[in-house]
Design an enzyme around this catalytic site. Structure first.
Site, PDB file in Angstrom:
ATOM      1  N   CYS A 133     -15.469   6.061  17.079  1.00 13.81           N
ATOM      2  CA  CYS A 133     -15.494   4.782  16.369  1.00 13.81           C
ATOM      3  C   CYS A 133     -14.141   4.100  16.469  1.00 13.81           C
ATOM      4  O   CYS A 133     -13.174   4.528  15.820  1.00 13.81           O
ATOM      5  CB  CYS A 133     -15.871   5.005  14.903  1.00 13.81           C
ATOM      6  N   CYS A 136     -12.992   2.316  13.214  1.00 18.93           N
ATOM      7  CA  CYS A 136     -12.570   3.280  12.183  1.00 18.93           C
ATOM      8  C   CYS A 136     -11.173   3.813  12.469  1.00 18.93           C
ATOM      9  O   CYS A 136     -10.317   3.871  11.589  1.00 18.93           O
ATOM     10  CB  CYS A 136     -13.534   4.468  12.133  1.00 18.93           C
ATOM     11  N   ASP A 137     -10.945   4.225  13.719  1.00 15.85           N
ATOM     12  CA  ASP A 137      -9.742   4.998  14.037  1.00 15.85           C
ATOM     13  C   ASP A 137      -8.723   4.291  14.913  1.00 15.85           C
ATOM     14  O   ASP A 137      -7.592   4.769  15.040  1.00 15.85           O
ATOM     15  CB  ASP A 137     -10.168   6.309  14.722  1.00 15.85           C
TER      16      ASP A 137
END
Length: 304
Positions: A133, A136-137
């Site tokens: 992701c 997300c990261d």
């Protein structure tokens, strides 16, 4: 046979959100999960983009969501669901490894699983440089080098996103051409800090025991990087519902804006449903919506 108003199958962010909202509406609510509550949250080392929370580990957020749902009166139990069937006009019967449960409404929140490469070191370094992701990261790797694996819309979209954060992005795809939309391909090729390697496979995530330091290709070449983002598809955990509710061609559950499936009284929320964006925040939102309309469904059923 235990009875509950709203039974939630799955206890990730969508399921725990649904359980909390269902209980707050005055309904008896139970969330079932064959593993620990939290779903994919448990694989995320740090979350920065959940509204109102500056930074939290996936484990801590899952723990807090479970405590909150239970505080509202919901129960969270460990059970594997084998089947869901109709029981009379309005009720449903859910068979689990711990027995049968009767419910007035069902919310399916079983999520989806990222398709893995099967590369050496992939599992070892998941959450320590290996990610599925970018939104997300990605911010954790600001100013560093990243490798993206995949050739579809998601891979190229996220590579372009990462190019605005990372120093460089190398896109590796096993075929000799990308599968993504032409417009995305053109945008990718015009981005100066993105390099491409077609007809190549990543066979190993190399690391120092704590984090990844590179990606090895099948020809032996090593690309130095701090992050390896893998976008080779996701698999909805919808198999046991395939003969119950309508699925799209990829196996995701179709819902309307109320999160209701093709079967009245059965709702779906989070990554298992056909949606355009999959994040913790959107899963929690789905769960809240599904719980609201599950309560409305029961209310209407009780009038008849």
């Amino acid at each position: 046979m235990p009875e509950v108003d709203i039974l939630i199958i799955g206890a990730g962010p969508a399921g725990l959100s649904a359980a909390g909202y269902a209980a707050r509406s005055g309904r008896s609510a139970m969330a079932l999960d064959k593993l620990s509550p939290g779903g994919q949250l448990l694989t995320i080392d740090e979350i920065e983009n959940y509204p109102g929370v500056s930074s939290v580990s996936g484990f801590k957020l899952a723990e807090d969501m479970q405590k909150q749902a239970e505080g509202f009166g919901a129960s969270v139990d460990f059970s594997e669901v084998f089947s869901v069937g109709k029981r009379g006009e309005c009720d449903f019967s859910v068979k689990t490894d711990s027995g049968e449960i009767k419910a007035k409404a069902i919310i399916i929140a079983t999520g989806a699983s990222h398709r893995h490469l099967g590369a050496k070191g992939e599992e070892e370094y998941q959450g320590r440089g290996v990610s599925y992701c970018a939104t997300c990261d990605g911010p954790f790797f600001r100013g560093k080098d990243a490798v993206v694996v995949g050739g579809g819309d998601t891979a190229l979209t996220d590579a372009i996103y990462l190019s605005k954060i990372c120093s460089s992005v190398t896109v590796v795809h096993r075929r000799n051409e990308f599968r993504a939309q032409k417009a995305l391909q053109q945008k990718l090729l015009k981005t100066p800090n993105i390099k491409t390697k077609l007809s190549h496979n990543v066979v190993e995530a190399i690391g120092d025991g704590k984090k990844i330091t590179g990606a090895r290709l099948e020809n032996g070449e090593i690309i130095d990087c701090s992050a390896l983002f893998i976008f080779v598809g996701i698999i909805p955990n919808s198999g046991i519902f395939s003969n119950l509710v309508e699925l799209d061609s990829a196996g995701f559950i179709k819902t309307d804006r109320k999160m209701e499936t093709s079967v009245k009284g059965i709702f779906a929320a989070g990554d298992v449903r056909d949606t355009v964006f999959r994040q913790v925040a959107t899963a929690a939102s789905d769960g809240a919506i599904a719980a609201h309309w599950a309560n409305e469904y029961i209310t209407e059923s009780e009038k008849n």
